[in-house]
Design a protein around this motif. Structure first.
Motif, PDB file in Angstrom:
ATOM      1  N   VAL A 198       3.957  11.021   7.760  1.00  0.00           N
ATOM      2  CA  VAL A 198       4.617  10.020   8.608  1.00  0.00           C
ATOM      3  C   VAL A 198       4.445  10.353  10.092  1.00  0.00           C
ATOM      4  CG1 VAL A 198       6.289   9.388   6.831  1.00  0.00           C
ATOM      5  CG2 VAL A 198       6.825  11.237   8.440  1.00  0.00           C
ATOM      6  N   SER A 199       3.960  11.533  10.358  1.00  0.00           N
ATOM      7  CA  SER A 199       3.650  11.899  11.745  1.00  0.00           C
ATOM      8  C   SER A 199       2.454  12.843  11.739  1.00  0.00           C
ATOM      9  CB  SER A 199       4.858  12.561  12.425  1.00  0.00           C
ATOM     10  OG  SER A 199       5.206  13.769  11.783  1.00  0.00           O
ATOM     11  N   LEU A 200       1.657  12.705  12.766  1.00  0.00           N
ATOM     12  CA  LEU A 200       0.464  13.538  12.882  1.00  0.00           C
ATOM     13  C   LEU A 200      -0.002  13.477  14.333  1.00  0.00           C
ATOM     14  CD1 LEU A 200      -1.723  15.194  11.251  1.00  0.00           C
ATOM     15  CD2 LEU A 200      -3.051  13.073  11.210  1.00  0.00           C
ATOM     16  N   ALA A 201      -0.345  14.650  14.869  1.00  0.00           N
ATOM     17  CA  ALA A 201      -0.751  14.732  16.277  1.00  0.00           C
ATOM     18  C   ALA A 201       0.318  14.046  17.138  1.00  0.00           C
ATOM     19  CB  ALA A 201      -2.137  14.106  16.464  1.00  0.00           C
ATOM     20  N   ASP A 202      -0.058  13.024  17.922  1.00  0.00           N
ATOM     21  CA  ASP A 202       0.919  12.321  18.766  1.00  0.00           C
ATOM     22  C   ASP A 202       1.432  11.039  18.114  1.00  0.00           C
ATOM     23  OD1 ASP A 202       0.742  14.208  20.800  1.00  0.00           O
ATOM     24  OD2 ASP A 202      -0.971  13.187  21.739  1.00  0.00           O
ATOM     25  N   TRP A 203       1.116  10.863  16.822  1.00  0.00           N
ATOM     26  CA  TRP A 203       1.494   9.626  16.131  1.00  0.00           C
ATOM     27  C   TRP A 203       2.747   9.838  15.286  1.00  0.00           C
ATOM     28  CZ3 TRP A 203      -1.466   5.555  17.532  1.00  0.00           C
ATOM     29  CH2 TRP A 203      -2.759   5.827  18.024  1.00  0.00           C
ATOM     30  N   ARG A 204       3.548   8.773  15.217  1.00  0.00           N
ATOM     31  CA  ARG A 204       4.690   8.801  14.302  1.00  0.00           C
ATOM     32  C   ARG A 204       4.873   7.411  13.701  1.00  0.00           C
ATOM     33  NH1 ARG A 204       9.245   6.636  16.876  1.00  0.00           N
ATOM     34  NH2 ARG A 204       8.964   6.331  19.122  1.00  0.00           N
ATOM     35  N   MET A 205       5.260   7.405  12.424  1.00  0.00           N
ATOM     36  CA  MET A 205       5.456   6.131  11.733  1.00  0.00           C
ATOM     37  C   MET A 205       6.746   5.484  12.208  1.00  0.00           C
ATOM     38  SD  MET A 205       5.800   5.374   7.644  1.00  0.00           S
ATOM     39  CE  MET A 205       7.592   5.531   7.605  1.00  0.00           C
ATOM     40  N   VAL A 206       6.690   4.161  12.462  1.00  0.00           N
ATOM     41  CA  VAL A 206       7.886   3.429  12.879  1.00  0.00           C
ATOM     42  C   VAL A 206       8.211   2.283  11.930  1.00  0.00           C
ATOM     43  CG1 VAL A 206       7.649   4.029  15.307  1.00  0.00           C
ATOM     44  CG2 VAL A 206       6.526   1.963  14.428  1.00  0.00           C
ATOM     45  N   GLY A 207       7.387   2.088  10.912  1.00  0.00           N
ATOM     46  CA  GLY A 207       7.663   1.013   9.961  1.00  0.00           C
ATOM     47  C   GLY A 207       6.713   1.047   8.790  1.00  0.00           C
ATOM     48  N   GLN A 208       7.168   0.502   7.672  1.00  0.00           N
ATOM     49  CA  GLN A 208       6.334   0.426   6.473  1.00  0.00           C
ATOM     50  C   GLN A 208       6.618  -0.895   5.774  1.00  0.00           C
ATOM     51  OE1 GLN A 208       5.465   3.954   4.195  1.00  0.00           O
ATOM     52  NE2 GLN A 208       6.024   2.940   2.277  1.00  0.00           N
ATOM     53  N   ALA A 209       5.565  -1.575   5.370  1.00  0.00           N
ATOM     54  CA  ALA A 209       5.717  -2.900   4.755  1.00  0.00           C
ATOM     55  C   ALA A 209       5.288  -2.859   3.292  1.00  0.00           C
ATOM     56  CB  ALA A 209       4.883  -3.923   5.515  1.00  0.00           C
ATOM     57  N   ASN A 210       5.844  -3.790   2.515  1.00  0.00           N
ATOM     58  CA  ASN A 210       5.453  -3.970   1.124  1.00  0.00           C
ATOM     59  C   ASN A 210       4.784  -5.333   0.963  1.00  0.00           C
ATOM     60  OD1 ASN A 210       6.635  -1.496   0.198  1.00  0.00           O
ATOM     61  ND2 ASN A 210       8.645  -2.495   0.329  1.00  0.00           N
ATOM     62  N   LEU A 211       3.735  -5.369   0.163  1.00  0.00           N
ATOM     63  CA  LEU A 211       3.065  -6.633  -0.112  1.00  0.00           C
ATOM     64  C   LEU A 211       3.916  -7.459  -1.070  1.00  0.00           C
ATOM     65  CD1 LEU A 211      -0.615  -5.383  -0.623  1.00  0.00           C
ATOM     66  CD2 LEU A 211       0.436  -6.271   1.466  1.00  0.00           C
ATOM     67  N   SER A 212       3.830  -8.764  -0.940  1.00  0.00           N
ATOM     68  CA  SER A 212       4.593  -9.637  -1.836  1.00  0.00           C
ATOM     69  C   SER A 212       4.013  -9.571  -3.250  1.00  0.00           C
ATOM     70  CB  SER A 212       4.548 -11.076  -1.325  1.00  0.00           C
ATOM     71  OG  SER A 212       3.242 -11.597  -1.466  1.00  0.00           O
ATOM     72  N   ALA A 213       4.818 -10.008  -4.211  1.00  0.00           N
ATOM     73  CA  ALA A 213       4.368 -10.002  -5.614  1.00  0.00           C
ATOM     74  C   ALA A 213       3.134 -10.883  -5.788  1.00  0.00           C
ATOM     75  CB  ALA A 213       5.505 -10.477  -6.516  1.00  0.00           C
ATOM     76  N   ASP A 214       3.090 -12.021  -5.071  1.00  0.00           N
ATOM     77  CA  ASP A 214       1.931 -12.915  -5.190  1.00  0.00           C
ATOM     78  C   ASP A 214       0.657 -12.232  -4.694  1.00  0.00           C
ATOM     79  OD1 ASP A 214       3.486 -14.904  -6.251  1.00  0.00           O
ATOM     80  OD2 ASP A 214       3.762 -15.967  -4.344  1.00  0.00           O
ATOM     81  N   VAL A 215       0.780 -11.543  -3.561  1.00  0.00           N
ATOM     82  CA  VAL A 215      -0.395 -10.845  -3.007  1.00  0.00           C
ATOM     83  C   VAL A 215      -0.829  -9.709  -3.930  1.00  0.00           C
ATOM     84  CG1 VAL A 215      -1.235  -9.446  -1.087  1.00  0.00           C
ATOM     85  CG2 VAL A 215       0.162 -11.463  -0.633  1.00  0.00           C
ATOM     86  N   LEU A 216       0.141  -8.989  -4.466  1.00  0.00           N
ATOM     87  CA  LEU A 216      -0.196  -7.889  -5.377  1.00  0.00           C
ATOM     88  C   LEU A 216      -0.897  -8.409  -6.635  1.00  0.00           C
ATOM     89  CD1 LEU A 216       2.985  -5.637  -5.143  1.00  0.00           C
ATOM     90  CD2 LEU A 216       0.686  -5.101  -4.310  1.00  0.00           C
ATOM     91  N   ASN A 217      -0.481  -9.574  -7.114  1.00  0.00           N
ATOM     92  CA  ASN A 217      -1.121 -10.151  -8.299  1.00  0.00           C
ATOM     93  C   ASN A 217      -2.571 -10.520  -8.037  1.00  0.00           C
ATOM     94  OD1 ASN A 217       1.024  -9.938 -10.077  1.00  0.00           O
ATOM     95  ND2 ASN A 217       1.885 -11.921  -9.479  1.00  0.00           N
ATOM     96  N   ILE A 218      -2.870 -10.832  -6.777  1.00  0.00           N
ATOM     97  CA  ILE A 218      -4.246 -11.189  -6.425  1.00  0.00           C
ATOM     98  C   ILE A 218      -5.086  -9.937  -6.199  1.00  0.00           C
ATOM     99  CG2 ILE A 218      -5.697 -12.295  -4.672  1.00  0.00           C
ATOM    100  CD1 ILE A 218      -3.394 -14.288  -4.242  1.00  0.00           C
ATOM    101  N   LEU A 219      -4.553  -9.014  -5.398  1.00  0.00           N
ATOM    102  CA  LEU A 219      -5.338  -7.831  -5.025  1.00  0.00           C
ATOM    103  C   LEU A 219      -5.393  -6.789  -6.151  1.00  0.00           C
ATOM    104  CD1 LEU A 219      -4.119  -7.272  -1.340  1.00  0.00           C
ATOM    105  CD2 LEU A 219      -6.117  -8.537  -2.145  1.00  0.00           C
ATOM    106  N   LYS A 220      -4.258  -6.575  -6.832  1.00  0.00           N
ATOM    107  CA  LYS A 220      -4.155  -5.595  -7.915  1.00  0.00           C
ATOM    108  C   LYS A 220      -4.634  -4.200  -7.512  1.00  0.00           C
ATOM    109  CE  LYS A 220      -4.534  -9.046 -11.560  1.00  0.00           C
ATOM    110  NZ  LYS A 220      -5.284  -9.536 -12.728  1.00  0.00           N
ATOM    111  N   PRO A 221      -4.093  -3.669  -6.422  1.00  0.00           N
ATOM    112  CA  PRO A 221      -4.481  -2.293  -6.066  1.00  0.00           C
ATOM    113  C   PRO A 221      -3.791  -1.286  -6.981  1.00  0.00           C
ATOM    114  CG  PRO A 221      -2.772  -3.065  -4.584  1.00  0.00           C
ATOM    115  CD  PRO A 221      -3.095  -4.231  -5.488  1.00  0.00           C
ATOM    116  N   THR A 222      -4.396  -0.165  -7.178  1.00  0.00           N
ATOM    117  CA  THR A 222      -3.745   0.920  -7.916  1.00  0.00           C
ATOM    118  C   THR A 222      -2.640   1.516  -7.056  1.00  0.00           C
ATOM    119  OG1 THR A 222      -5.851   1.392  -8.986  1.00  0.00           O
ATOM    120  CG2 THR A 222      -4.157   3.092  -9.120  1.00  0.00           C
ATOM    121  N   ASP A 223      -2.897   1.637  -5.777  1.00  0.00           N
ATOM    122  CA  ASP A 223      -1.909   2.122  -4.821  1.00  0.00           C
ATOM    123  C   ASP A 223      -2.298   1.591  -3.441  1.00  0.00           C
ATOM    124  OD1 ASP A 223       0.288   3.368  -3.816  1.00  0.00           O
ATOM    125  OD2 ASP A 223      -0.340   5.419  -4.288  1.00  0.00           O
TER     126      ASP A 223
END
Length: 210
Positions: A40-65
């Motif tokens: 969540v952080s590395l070098a000068d970077w830090r995470m400020v947010g994380q999003a989840n894909l909608s169920a419809d998008v996941l059904n189309i893309l079908k990623p493993t992760d």
């Protein structure tokens, strides 16, 4: 070769191809590390947010992760980072290139070219593109990863998918995209995205199989 022999050769070739297709099954290749362990952080970077894909998008893309996060640098500028992985099994999907998906979502491509970025002596092949919708402009830096090779065009991606499946029973692949808002200065956005890639690329490789 007479007609009878040609027929026999053709029959054997078709029978062989049919048998291959019936018996062939790609293997599922696990990630080297699960994405929830991604820093969540590395070098000068830090995470400020994380999003989840909608169920419809996941059904189309079908990623493993997948991972969809926003990081900010020390100057407060944001980078949206998307990482998806497909393990090659029968239930997994495949990469949807922005070149095909974004125009269908109303985005206009203003520029696009393939470049090779040097990251610690290693060449990373990627696409540098600017897309826009309304008054919004986004710089995209993205590439496809197959068994450690970075690809920046869809034809090479398809070729590698076929070769990997036929020779190694592997169809696993990954898609990496960095998005940076363009606030009137596309080159500054590009430099910001490049800094992110140079900091995170070695970590990305730790999570993907070779």
């Amino acid at each position: 070769m007479n007609l009878r022999k040609r027929f026999i050769v053709l029959f054997l070739l078709l029978a062989g191809a049919f048998g291959y297709l019936q018996l062939h099954e790609d293997i599922e290749v696990p990630l080297a590390r699960p994405f929830h362990e991604f820093p969540v952080s590395l070098a000068d970077w830090r995470m400020v947010g994380q999003a989840n894909l909608s169920a419809d998008v996941l059904n189309i893309l079908k990623p493993t992760d997948y991972l969809s996060r926003r990081y900010v640098g020390s100057d407060g500028r944001a980078v949206d980072f998307y990482l998806s992985y497909f393990d090659g099994g029968k239930d997994t999907g495949g990469i949807h290139s922005p070149k095909h998906c974004l125009p269908g979502s109303g985005w206009t491509e203003f520029s696009s070219r393939r470049i090779t970025l040097d990251v610690d002596g290693q060449g990373v092949n990627l696409v540098k593109a600017v897309y826009g919708i309304g008054n919004t402009r986004e710089l995209l830096l993205y590439w496809f990863d197959i068994r450690g090779q970075t690809l920046s065009d869809e034809y090479s991606l398809k070729f590698m998918e076929i070769v990997g499946s036929a020779l190694h029973r592997r169809r696993d692949e990954s898609f990496i995209r960095i998005s940076v808002p363009v606030d009137g200065d596309a080159e500054r956005a590009f430099e910001h995205g490049v800094t992110f890639i140079r900091d995170f690329y070695p970590v990305i490789r730790e999570f993907l199989p070779s």
